[in-house]
Design an enzyme around this catalytic site. Structure first.
Site, PDB file in Angstrom:
ATOM      1  N   ASP A  32      32.021  43.693  74.027  1.00  0.00           N
ATOM      2  CA  ASP A  32      31.326  42.838  74.833  1.00  0.00           C
ATOM      3  C   ASP A  32      31.799  41.633  74.254  1.00  0.00           C
ATOM      4  OD1 ASP A  32      28.387  42.253  76.575  1.00  0.00           O
ATOM      5  OD2 ASP A  32      28.629  40.300  75.012  1.00  0.00           O
TER       6      ASP A  32
ATOM      7  N   TYR B 219      32.894  32.824  73.995  1.00  0.00           N
ATOM      8  CA  TYR B 219      32.843  32.730  72.930  1.00  0.00           C
ATOM      9  C   TYR B 219      34.365  33.007  72.331  1.00  0.00           C
ATOM     10  CZ  TYR B 219      29.750  36.033  73.076  1.00  0.00           C
ATOM     11  OH  TYR B 219      27.920  36.866  74.026  1.00  0.00           O
TER      12      TYR B 219
ATOM     13  N   SER C 207      22.890  37.112  82.968  1.00  0.00           N
ATOM     14  CA  SER C 207      22.593  37.034  81.566  1.00  0.00           C
ATOM     15  C   SER C 207      21.294  36.370  81.273  1.00  0.00           C
ATOM     16  CB  SER C 207      23.694  37.239  80.579  1.00  0.00           C
ATOM     17  OG  SER C 207      23.184  36.919  79.231  1.00  0.00           O
TER      18      SER C 207
ATOM     19  N   GLN D 152      22.117  41.185  81.360  1.00  0.00           N
ATOM     20  CA  GLN D 152      21.582  41.190  79.693  1.00  0.00           C
ATOM     21  C   GLN D 152      20.960  40.007  79.123  1.00  0.00           C
ATOM     22  OE1 GLN D 152      24.682  39.747  76.720  1.00  0.00           O
ATOM     23  NE2 GLN D 152      25.810  42.247  77.892  1.00  0.00           N
TER      24      GLN D 152
ATOM     25  N   GLY E 147      17.187  41.470  66.520  1.00  0.00           N
ATOM     26  CA  GLY E 147      16.629  40.628  65.554  1.00  0.00           C
ATOM     27  C   GLY E 147      17.895  39.413  65.442  1.00  0.00           C
TER      28      GLY E 147
ATOM     29  N   LYS F 249      26.101  43.555  67.226  1.00  0.00           N
ATOM     30  CA  LYS F 249      27.495  43.038  66.364  1.00  0.00           C
ATOM     31  C   LYS F 249      27.482  43.290  65.085  1.00  0.00           C
ATOM     32  CE  LYS F 249      28.486  38.643  65.002  1.00  0.00           C
ATOM     33  NZ  LYS F 249      28.295  37.548  63.525  1.00  0.00           N
TER      34      LYS F 249
ATOM     35  N   ARG G  92      29.279  48.636  58.322  1.00  0.00           N
ATOM     36  CA  ARG G  92      28.552  49.197  59.651  1.00  0.00           C
ATOM     37  C   ARG G  92      28.261  49.036  60.978  1.00  0.00           C
ATOM     38  NH1 ARG G  92      26.383  43.193  57.006  1.00  0.00           N
ATOM     39  NH2 ARG G  92      26.143  43.902  54.569  1.00  0.00           N
TER      40      ARG G  92
ATOM     41  N   ASN H 120      26.482  52.205  63.027  1.00  0.00           N
ATOM     42  CA  ASN H 120      25.399  51.783  64.309  1.00  0.00           C
ATOM     43  C   ASN H 120      26.095  52.860  65.440  1.00  0.00           C
ATOM     44  OD1 ASN H 120      24.351  49.504  62.664  1.00  0.00           O
ATOM     45  ND2 ASN H 120      25.615  47.968  63.487  1.00  0.00           N
TER      46      ASN H 120
END
Length: 276
Positions: free
Chosen positions: A53, A58, A141, A163, A193, A232, A238, A242
């Site tokens: 994504d 970005y 979004s 989204q 979060g 992310k 990680r 995830n």
């Protein structure tokens, strides 16, 4: 399969337009163009992620495209989302630039990044994107329930996805209900979060009790509801960690404890403090 069903392997959501959206994707928000972004996407693809994504704002679409090319994985096996920057005038011209940066002929999902200037003005252009073959699915979004009502009222093609920020502390049940009413899949960004929930006492306690990480607990809380999530990270361990959320289930008691963390009052609003 019909819309809102989960695929047989339990890893993707069927959209109203017939497409399938993976339940977990890697997001690259705030990951700068270059080696860091390329590495994160490559590590994700190597680990088994099949959804990346990104967004025009970005400014890292070229790195996503390089990582995809370097991976050697067939284009059809990887779901790519990018988002229209609504300070531009034309979703079609913008996606043409995105396709060049990504090095692909089509994206799987193209979203209006936020409803700046009102929720409806960009939608005819988004519909032309599909007509031109530049995207398989289109959506939005950061659209609240009222925004969804407005954009679907005159649409020839209903958004497939909305989204939004969604996590135990942002359990936007009113918005989720609105998405279901319009047959739109809610997709969660910031399910951790933005990292703040990783140290939440309830999350840590549940994770300790079931032998999982806090991030895995939070991501499982989302996907267990059939809601796709974007996580992310730029750390390989990680990213891999995830992904390991499809081999366990949270108990009803643990789900209820996480639900109780909500701070939004089960709102239909997408963002409490819009930036546009």
């Amino acid at each position: 399969m019909t819309a809102n069903e989960i695929t047989q392997d339990g890893r993707a959501r069927v959209l109203a337009d017939g497409g399938t959206l993976p339940l977990l994707g890697l997001g690259v928000w705030q990951v700068p163009e270059g080696r860091e972004c390329v590495d994160a996407v490559r590590w994700a693809l190597d680990a088994g992620y099949r959804h990346i994504d990104t967004a025009q704002v970005y400014r890292n679409e070229a790195s996503v495209g390089k990582a995809l090319k370097d991976s050697g994985i067939d284009r059809d096996e990887v779901y790519i989302t990018t988002k229209f920057f609504p300070r531009q005038n034309d979703p079609v011209a913008a996606v043409e630039q995105s396709l060049r940066a990504l090095g692909v002929d089509q994206v799987d999902l193209y979203l209006v990044h936020w409803p700046q200037g009102g929720p409806t003005w960009a939608w005819p252009g988004m519909e032309r994107v599909v007509e031109n073959g530049y995207a398989r699915s289109i959506g939005v979004s950061n659209f609240s329930a009222s925004d969804l009502d407005a954009v679907t009222a005159d649409a020839r093609r209903t958004p497939s996805v909305n989204q939004v920020s969604y996590s135990p502390v942002a359990f936007r049940e009113g918005l989720l209900d609105a998405c279901r009413r319009h047959d739109i899949a809610l997709e969660a960004y910031s399910p951790l979060g933005t990292g703040r929930l990783l140290s939440n006492a309830t999350v840590v306690d549940i994770a300790s009790n079931i032998g999982r990480t806090p991030a895995q607990v939070l991501l499982r809380w989302v996907v267990q509801r059939g809601i796709p999530a974007i996580s992310k990270s730029v750390h390989r361990e990680r990213i891999e960690e995830n992904l390991r959320i499809f081999d366990f289930t949270l108990s009803p008691e643990d789900v209820a404890r996480l639900d109780a963390l909500d701070r939004t009052g089960r709102t239909g609003i997408a963002l409490e403090r819009p930036w546009w």
